[in-house]
Design a protein around this motif. Structure first.
Motif, mmCIF file in Angstrom:
data_model
loop_
_atom_site.group_PDB
_atom_site.id
_atom_site.type_symbol
_atom_site.label_atom_id
_atom_site.label_comp_id
_atom_site.label_asym_id
_atom_site.label_seq_id
_atom_site.Cartn_x
_atom_site.Cartn_y
_atom_site.Cartn_z
ATOM 1 N N GLY A 81 62.812 28.569 -8.750
ATOM 2 C CA GLY A 81 61.514 27.932 -8.932
ATOM 3 C C GLY A 81 61.452 26.564 -8.288
ATOM 4 O O GLY A 81 62.427 26.061 -7.720
ATOM 5 N N THR A 82 60.263 25.944 -8.412
ATOM 6 C CA THR A 82 60.081 24.612 -7.844
ATOM 7 C C THR A 82 59.844 23.555 -8.913
ATOM 8 O O THR A 82 59.716 22.385 -8.591
ATOM 9 C CB THR A 82 58.868 24.607 -6.896
ATOM 10 O OG1 THR A 82 57.716 25.041 -7.621
ATOM 11 C CG2 THR A 82 59.097 25.532 -5.722
ATOM 12 N N ARG A 83 59.793 23.941 -10.169
ATOM 13 C CA ARG A 83 59.538 22.987 -11.244
ATOM 14 C C ARG A 83 60.143 23.517 -12.538
ATOM 15 O O ARG A 83 60.110 24.715 -12.796
ATOM 16 C CB ARG A 83 58.027 22.803 -11.413
ATOM 17 C CG ARG A 83 57.661 21.755 -12.433
ATOM 18 C CD ARG A 83 56.191 21.465 -12.416
ATOM 19 N NE ARG A 83 55.851 20.822 -11.148
ATOM 20 C CZ ARG A 83 54.676 20.942 -10.557
ATOM 21 N NH1 ARG A 83 53.745 21.679 -11.094
ATOM 22 N NH2 ARG A 83 54.435 20.311 -9.429
ATOM 23 N N ILE A 84 60.681 22.617 -13.359
ATOM 24 C CA ILE A 84 61.200 22.970 -14.679
ATOM 25 C C ILE A 84 60.224 22.445 -15.718
ATOM 26 O O ILE A 84 59.865 21.270 -15.688
ATOM 27 C CB ILE A 84 62.619 22.404 -14.898
ATOM 28 C CG1 ILE A 84 63.575 23.002 -13.861
ATOM 29 C CG2 ILE A 84 63.111 22.712 -16.294
ATOM 30 C CD1 ILE A 84 64.972 22.476 -13.940
ATOM 31 N N LYS A 85 59.814 23.310 -16.644
ATOM 32 C CA LYS A 85 58.719 22.989 -17.560
ATOM 33 C C LYS A 85 59.153 22.247 -18.816
ATOM 34 O O LYS A 85 58.312 21.716 -19.524
ATOM 35 C CB LYS A 85 58.003 24.279 -17.974
ATOM 36 C CG LYS A 85 57.399 25.032 -16.807
ATOM 37 C CD LYS A 85 56.698 26.277 -17.267
ATOM 38 C CE LYS A 85 57.704 27.370 -17.535
ATOM 39 N NZ LYS A 85 57.078 28.680 -17.760
ATOM 40 N N VAL A 86 60.427 22.220 -19.134
ATOM 41 C CA VAL A 86 60.905 21.598 -20.374
ATOM 42 C C VAL A 86 61.851 20.446 -20.037
ATOM 43 O O VAL A 86 62.358 20.357 -18.924
ATOM 44 C CB VAL A 86 61.632 22.628 -21.270
ATOM 45 C CG1 VAL A 86 60.686 23.742 -21.689
ATOM 46 C CG2 VAL A 86 62.847 23.188 -20.595
ATOM 47 N N PRO A 87 62.101 19.554 -20.992
ATOM 48 C CA PRO A 87 63.075 18.482 -20.734
ATOM 49 C C PRO A 87 64.488 19.032 -20.509
ATOM 50 O O PRO A 87 64.890 20.005 -21.135
ATOM 51 C CB PRO A 87 63.024 17.636 -22.013
ATOM 52 C CG PRO A 87 61.736 17.973 -22.641
ATOM 53 C CD PRO A 87 61.414 19.375 -22.265
ATOM 54 N N VAL A 88 65.209 18.399 -19.623
ATOM 55 C CA VAL A 88 66.570 18.797 -19.267
ATOM 56 C C VAL A 88 67.524 17.741 -19.818
ATOM 57 O O VAL A 88 67.239 16.542 -19.720
ATOM 58 C CB VAL A 88 66.696 18.916 -17.732
ATOM 59 C CG1 VAL A 88 68.117 19.192 -17.315
ATOM 60 C CG2 VAL A 88 65.775 19.999 -17.211
ATOM 61 N N PRO A 89 68.653 18.134 -20.407
ATOM 62 C CA PRO A 89 69.582 17.126 -20.939
ATOM 63 C C PRO A 89 70.220 16.291 -19.826
ATOM 64 O O PRO A 89 70.553 16.803 -18.761
ATOM 65 C CB PRO A 89 70.630 17.954 -21.685
ATOM 66 C CG PRO A 89 70.513 19.309 -21.141
ATOM 67 C CD PRO A 89 69.114 19.487 -20.674
ATOM 68 N N THR A 90 70.383 15.011 -20.102
ATOM 69 C CA THR A 90 70.994 14.116 -19.115
ATOM 70 C C THR A 90 72.488 14.376 -18.958
ATOM 71 O O THR A 90 73.096 13.889 -18.003
ATOM 72 C CB THR A 90 70.781 12.649 -19.515
ATOM 73 O OG1 THR A 90 71.264 12.465 -20.834
ATOM 74 C CG2 THR A 90 69.326 12.282 -19.443
#
Length: 144
Positions: free
Chosen positions: A115-124
């Protein structure tokens, strides 16, 4: 009941009997085989509805348990696709985010996200891990 009426003390369960009654094996900490997952990128394969949820069919680790940053193999819409774990339900180490669902991002064989975008927050914590996560981090919008 005959033992109780003759004046004997009631039987109390010993530690050995309690171990047989309850499971003493450790709880699975994250994603393993046959775990239902949620695809959180905007790839066409992960977003079109299907009657079966995507399931993990293999975890690419030594112990077979996947945590944030591990790669897994998914069965999604009758196909096999690789994915990267970007969040799981079970709590991890101290001060790390715990998610409401098992989140994955579909990736190609060379590590590029589909994909080109992640819809949820990603852990640092993905930033600190070894591996090629820079392309996945580049398409993420928010971090926790």
């Amino acid at each position: 009941m005959a033992l109780l009426t003759r004046g004997f003390a009631p039987l109390t369960p010993t530690a050995e009997a309690l171990c047989r009654m309850f499971s003493t094996s450790p709880v699975c900490a994250a994603i393993q085989k046959m775990t239902r997952v949620r695809v959180v990128d905007n790839s066409p394969l992960g977003n079109t509805p299907y009657h079966r949820p995507p399931k993990c069919i293999h975890v690419y680790t030594k112990n077979g348990v996947g945590k944030v940053g591990d790669k897994i193999l998914l069965a999604i819409k009758g196909q096999k696709k690789k994915a990267l774990i970007v969040g799981h339900k079970m709590p991890g180490p101290t001060m790390t985010a715990r998610f409401d669902s098992n989140n994955v991002v579909l990736i190609e064989d060379n590590g590029n996200p589909t994909g080109t975008r992640i819809k949820v927050p990603v852990p640092t914590s993905l930033r600190r891990l070894k591996g090629e996560y820079s392309k996945v981090l580049a398409i993420a919008q928010t971090f926790v």
